[in-house]
Design a protein around this motif. Sequence first.
Motif, short mmCIF file in Angstrom:
data_model
loop_
_atom_site.label_atom_id
_atom_site.label_comp_id
_atom_site.label_asym_id
_atom_site.label_seq_id
_atom_site.Cartn_x
_atom_site.Cartn_y
_atom_site.Cartn_z
N VAL A 251 -13.79 -1.55 -16.96
CA VAL A 251 -15.06 -1.10 -16.38
C VAL A 251 -14.84 0.26 -15.70
N LYS A 252 -15.73 1.22 -15.96
CA LYS A 252 -15.61 2.56 -15.39
C LYS A 252 -16.39 2.74 -14.09
N ASN A 253 -17.41 1.91 -13.88
CA ASN A 253 -18.26 2.01 -12.69
C ASN A 253 -18.73 0.61 -12.32
N ILE A 254 -18.77 0.31 -11.03
CA ILE A 254 -19.18 -1.02 -10.58
C ILE A 254 -20.10 -0.87 -9.36
N VAL A 255 -21.03 -1.80 -9.22
CA VAL A 255 -21.93 -1.81 -8.07
C VAL A 255 -21.48 -2.95 -7.16
N ILE A 256 -21.11 -2.62 -5.94
CA ILE A 256 -20.67 -3.59 -4.94
C ILE A 256 -21.85 -3.88 -4.01
N ASP A 257 -22.15 -5.14 -3.80
CA ASP A 257 -23.22 -5.55 -2.90
C ASP A 257 -22.57 -6.05 -1.61
N VAL A 258 -22.72 -5.27 -0.52
CA VAL A 258 -22.11 -5.60 0.78
C VAL A 258 -23.22 -6.07 1.71
N ASN A 259 -23.01 -7.26 2.33
CA ASN A 259 -24.07 -7.85 3.13
C ASN A 259 -23.81 -7.94 4.62
N ASP A 260 -22.57 -7.80 5.06
CA ASP A 260 -22.30 -8.07 6.48
C ASP A 260 -21.93 -6.84 7.32
N VAL A 261 -21.99 -5.65 6.75
CA VAL A 261 -21.70 -4.43 7.50
C VAL A 261 -22.98 -3.61 7.58
N LEU A 262 -23.39 -3.26 8.80
CA LEU A 262 -24.59 -2.45 8.99
C LEU A 262 -24.27 -1.00 8.67
N MET B 177 -26.62 -4.12 1.06
CA MET B 177 -26.58 -2.74 0.63
C MET B 177 -25.77 -2.68 -0.66
N ARG B 178 -26.31 -2.03 -1.66
CA ARG B 178 -25.63 -1.87 -2.93
C ARG B 178 -24.98 -0.48 -2.99
N ILE B 179 -23.70 -0.47 -3.36
CA ILE B 179 -22.93 0.77 -3.40
C ILE B 179 -22.33 0.92 -4.79
N SER B 180 -22.62 2.04 -5.45
CA SER B 180 -22.05 2.32 -6.76
C SER B 180 -20.69 2.97 -6.56
N LEU B 181 -19.68 2.44 -7.26
CA LEU B 181 -18.31 2.88 -7.04
C LEU B 181 -17.65 3.22 -8.37
N PRO B 182 -17.19 4.48 -8.55
CA PRO B 182 -16.47 4.83 -9.78
C PRO B 182 -15.06 4.25 -9.74
N LEU B 183 -14.58 3.75 -10.87
CA LEU B 183 -13.26 3.15 -10.95
C LEU B 183 -12.37 3.95 -11.89
N HIS C 148 -20.46 8.04 4.36
CA HIS C 148 -19.56 6.94 4.67
C HIS C 148 -18.40 6.90 3.69
N ILE C 149 -17.36 6.15 4.03
CA ILE C 149 -16.19 5.97 3.17
C ILE C 149 -16.01 4.48 2.90
N ILE C 150 -15.83 4.13 1.62
CA ILE C 150 -15.56 2.75 1.24
C ILE C 150 -14.15 2.68 0.66
N GLU C 151 -13.41 1.66 1.08
CA GLU C 151 -12.06 1.42 0.58
C GLU C 151 -12.02 0.03 -0.02
N LEU C 152 -11.41 -0.09 -1.20
CA LEU C 152 -11.36 -1.35 -1.91
C LEU C 152 -9.92 -1.59 -2.36
N ILE C 153 -9.42 -2.82 -2.16
CA ILE C 153 -8.06 -3.17 -2.56
C ILE C 153 -8.14 -4.42 -3.45
N THR C 154 -7.41 -4.39 -4.58
CA THR C 154 -7.38 -5.54 -5.48
C THR C 154 -6.06 -6.28 -5.32
N GLU C 155 -6.00 -7.48 -5.90
CA GLU C 155 -4.78 -8.29 -5.80
C GLU C 155 -3.60 -7.66 -6.53
N LYS C 156 -3.86 -6.77 -7.48
CA LYS C 156 -2.80 -6.06 -8.19
C LYS C 156 -2.23 -4.90 -7.37
#
Length: 71
Positions: free
Chosen positions: A36-47, A1-7, A53-61
């Motif tokens: 980058v202002k917008n990124i597309v995340i491709d998630v394969n293991d969550v149905l 599933m591809r999800i467009s995410l504003p950054l 839905h709500i997506i949460e993303l955490i970076t190493e920073k």
Amino acid sequence: MRISLPLNKASGKIVAIRIDGKMSYNYAPEYIPYGVKNIVIDVNDVLITKGDHIIELITEKGDYIKAKFSV
């Protein structure tokens, strides 16, 4: 599933992605380039079913991004 995410000033290696509270371990890309202002995340293991839905993303920073998306 591809999800467009504003950054907003987030960059670096992605260390965690959660969708509706469930961890995703199989996603691409693994790195967010600087400026980058917008990124597309491709998630394969969550149905993901139809609805909101709500997506949460955490970076190493320590950048935390929380966004809503619909299917």
